[in-house]
Design an enzyme around this catalytic site. Structure first.
Site, PDB file in Angstrom:
ATOM      1  N   HIS A  40      -5.999 -62.943   5.579  1.00  0.00           N
ATOM      2  CA  HIS A  40      -4.960 -64.224   5.649  1.00  0.00           C
ATOM      3  C   HIS A  40      -5.754 -64.281   7.358  1.00  0.00           C
ATOM      4  O   HIS A  40      -5.746 -63.355   8.034  1.00  0.00           O
ATOM      5  CB  HIS A  40      -3.670 -64.290   6.116  1.00  0.00           C
ATOM      6  N   ASP A  53      -1.042 -55.173   5.729  1.00  0.00           N
ATOM      7  CA  ASP A  53      -0.528 -57.373   6.078  1.00  0.00           C
ATOM      8  C   ASP A  53       0.825 -56.953   4.182  1.00  0.00           C
ATOM      9  O   ASP A  53      -0.325 -56.887   3.776  1.00  0.00           O
ATOM     10  CB  ASP A  53      -1.155 -57.958   6.055  1.00  0.00           C
ATOM     11  N   GLN A  98       2.221 -59.993   0.989  1.00  0.00           N
ATOM     12  CA  GLN A  98       2.971 -60.858  -0.104  1.00  0.00           C
ATOM     13  C   GLN A  98       3.267 -60.009  -1.242  1.00  0.00           C
ATOM     14  O   GLN A  98       2.850 -59.938  -2.845  1.00  0.00           O
ATOM     15  CB  GLN A  98       1.505 -61.202  -0.919  1.00  0.00           C
ATOM     16  N   LYS A 112       9.396 -64.555   2.478  1.00  0.00           N
ATOM     17  CA  LYS A 112       8.436 -63.547   1.893  1.00  0.00           C
ATOM     18  C   LYS A 112       9.446 -63.114   0.394  1.00  0.00           C
ATOM     19  O   LYS A 112       8.702 -63.339  -0.731  1.00  0.00           O
ATOM     20  CB  LYS A 112       6.863 -63.340   1.947  1.00  0.00           C
ATOM     21  N   CYS A 146      -5.109 -71.255   4.648  1.00  0.00           N
ATOM     22  CA  CYS A 146      -4.742 -69.782   6.445  1.00  0.00           C
ATOM     23  C   CYS A 146      -5.867 -68.428   4.941  1.00  0.00           C
ATOM     24  O   CYS A 146      -5.890 -67.383   6.097  1.00  0.00           O
ATOM     25  CB  CYS A 146      -3.754 -68.992   6.717  1.00  0.00           C
TER      26      CYS A 146
END
Length: 471
Positions: free
Chosen positions: A189, A266, A269, A292, A430
């Protein structure tokens, strides 16, 4: 599902006139039923018979239902899933952008503002103590949720983007220099690319992209070749927001650590889809966003190993992050408070706590298994749409379906689906380098969550079929 009352103030539930409190989703009885239009009208298309609807009554061709979880258990708690859009029942397939909120989260945030609103820390009155207890209870919940050893390893931030920028500006400025490498896979991302470009320009380090294989998985041979004693950091997502790819993080982290490189993960997600254990991953940093994870926007968390966190200087200065201030010298608070300048998103932490309690009330492994089944069903069902091309085919992935449709711009696709009450995302997501790997600048994306159903997949397929027939 219910959220344990861990707050020191009473929760007052908001009224929601006209919104039912439980879902009435019915799974289809036979795998040969044509995809519906959202109003029960059959369509002239034929559904592929090789896909079995997850959660449906078992037949010789169907996968078994998870006894500890069904999407209906989740749907009954999420009020917005029972509204209509353009006269059609809402089909929310934009979970990669943000998830919808269960009533437990809505009530917790409303309860805080209605009965417990106060600033935290240093307050001498009852409500300040209650708010502080709720805020720190949220920190403890995040630590347990991520498998961290202590709440002191958790820093509250606005979200994954701020967490990564915090690491880049605090740890990066102190530890990067000329000739140092920051390895960043192409699937990342923008929030896990741009902060490293900014700090690399400042420190004269360089950002080194790691290429992808044709299926959207990271090229592990190329990754190994790019690692060296110059590598100071590997920044990598646990699950791609545009390809759904889940990289072999433990293997990649162990290899990076051989070169004494740090690893930032990260997890934006990932956290909603499967259990996470930062100690098992051996991640040096781990970041995620509450929105999220069925929690409010504007709240997230950064985990860091304690010895790393202890060495990080403040990125922002102000209130809450100090022990004492004079014009001669300022003494900073211990971590994690040293990295939390100003008044935090207290209600957001309360909502995050409620979201974690809600999600962990389900069997997480059963949820992950259901989502895997639903992804497989969706992949086979979408194969019946002429001209539809799914992007990325890594074997290990979350339920993200990014696609193009011959003859139709992605924005046109999203607009058409919206008229049927189906929400998907269109654009570059993104993640422009990921799309560029496939020669694309834009695509449509349907991203699934635990409350999505096979019937919603059927509605997506039927609407796309009608779009192709209308051309």
């Amino acid at each position: 599902m219910t959220t344990p009352d861990v707050l020191g103030f009473p929760l007052t539930a908001p009224t929601a006139t006209g919104i039912p409190t439980a879902a009435t989703t019915q799974l289809p009885d036979a795998a040969t039923t044509a995809p519906g239009t959202g109003a029960g009208t059959p369509t002239p298309v034929t559904e592929p018979t090789t896909a079995a609807r997850p959660g449906a009554a078992p037949t010789g061709r169907q996968l078994s239902q998870q006894s500890t979880f069904t999407p209906e258990l989740a749907r009954r708690d999420v009020p917005i899933l029972h509204r209509t859009v353009n006269g059609k029942p809402l089909v929310w397939l934009d979970n990669g952008a943000t998830t919808q909120k269960p009533r437990q989260v809505i009530e917790a945030v409303s309860g805080f503002y209605g009965a417990g609103n106060s600033n935290i820390h240093r307050g001498a009155h009852t409500m300040a103590r209650e708010a502080t207890e709720a805020y720190e209870a949220g920190r403890s919940a995040v630590a347990r949720f991520l498998g961290a050893a202590s709440p002191d390893e958790i820093v509250f931030v606005r979200g994954t983007t701020e967490a990564i920028n915090l690491v880049a500006q605090s740890w990066g400025r102190a530890n990067l220099g000329p000739g140092d490498d920051i390895l960043v896979p192409v699937l990342e991302h923008h929030s896990n690319i741009v902060p490293w470009q900014l700090v690399a320009k400042e420190t004269r380090a360089r950002v080194v992209p790691v290429p992808l294989r044709p299926d959207g998985q990271i090229d592990l041979d190329a990754y190994a070749d790019r690692l060296s004693m110059r590598t100071r950091l590997v920044a990598i997502s646990q699950a791609s927001n545009v390809l759904g790819t889940v990289p072999p993080l433990q293997e990649m982290t162990a290899l990076a650590h051989r070169y004494r490189a740090k690893v930032l993960v990260d997890g934006a997600q990932a956290v909603a889809h499967f259990p996470v254990d930062v100690q098992d991953l051996d991640a040096d940093f781990y970041a995620f966003s509450g929105h999220k994870l069925f929690a409010p926007t504007g709240i997230g968390a950064l985990y860091a190993k304690p010895e790393i966190l202890e060495a990080m200087a403040p990125w922002q200065g102000g209130g809450n992050m100090i022990e004492s201030v004079s014009f001669d010298h300022t003494h900073y608070a211990p971590v994690p408070h040293r990295l939390e300048a100003g008044t935090g998103h207290i209600a957001g932490v309360v909502g995050l706590l409620a979201a974690i309690n809600w999600l962990t009330g389900f069997d997480r492994h059963a949820v992950a298994a259901y989502e895997t089944e639903l992804l497989g069903y969706a992949q086979q069902a979408l194969a019946a749409v002429p001209g539809l091309d799914l992007i990325g085919s890594a074997a290990d992935r979350i339920a993200v379906l990014t696609f193009t449709l011959a003859g139709h711009d992605p924005v046109r696709i999203a607009d058409w689906l919206d008229q049927d009450g189906i929400a998907v995302r269109a654009g570059h997501h993104c993640a422009q380098p990921s799309l560029a790997h496939y020669g694309l600048t834009s695509a449509a994306r349907a991203s699934l969550a635990l409350y999505n159903t096979p019937e919603e997949v059927d509605q997506l397929v039927a609407s796309l079929q009608r779009l192709q027939q209308s051309a």
